[in-house]
Scaffold this active site. Sequence first.
Site, mmCIF file in Angstrom:
data_model
loop_
_atom_site.group_PDB
_atom_site.id
_atom_site.type_symbol
_atom_site.label_atom_id
_atom_site.label_comp_id
_atom_site.label_asym_id
_atom_site.label_seq_id
_atom_site.Cartn_x
_atom_site.Cartn_y
_atom_site.Cartn_z
ATOM 1 N N GLY A 38 0.756 -1.226 0.050
ATOM 2 C CA GLY A 38 0.104 -0.082 -0.005
ATOM 3 C C GLY A 38 0.934 1.330 -0.142
ATOM 4 N N CYS A 39 1.927 1.318 0.689
ATOM 5 C CA CYS A 39 2.781 2.308 0.929
ATOM 6 C C CYS A 39 3.598 2.714 -0.433
ATOM 7 C CB CYS A 39 3.837 2.119 1.882
ATOM 8 S SG CYS A 39 3.109 2.037 3.563
#
Length: 153
Positions: free
Chosen positions: A45-46
Amino acid sequence: MTQLQAGDMAPDFKSTTQDGETLTLADLKGQRTILYFYPKDNTSGCTLEAQSLRDGKAELTRRGFRIVGVSPDSEKSHRGFIEKQGLNFTLLSDPDKVVAKAYGVWGEKKFMGRTFMGILRTTFVIDEKGMIERVFDKVRTKDHFEQIVEAYK
């Protein structure tokens, strides 16, 4: 998630960039800043969020924004993340979570039935004078750049 809201003064902070240089809120004054908090370098996600901001940086710059990411990772980790993903903006190292706590984004999280403390993914847009313009606490990682642009249409 966070108690800070649009209209609040952004909390002052002092942290170090991926290159070991000191950066403070005062250094950001004079230009609108996207200050985004994310949990960890090189996680799915990052990485998607960072790639979205990287790919949208030219448009965001044209609209008067600078981008600064913040996570608890080390300067060395940030340098590797920047190199691996071709990131074109500053990352701040916040290993003691001082900046995250000041912005109210260090808190309890739940994932896969487990409860733990971590970074609550949040983006603050700070105006030229250091006031919070917008808070995104429901970040769309894959198209965060578009989410910010849409909010300013």
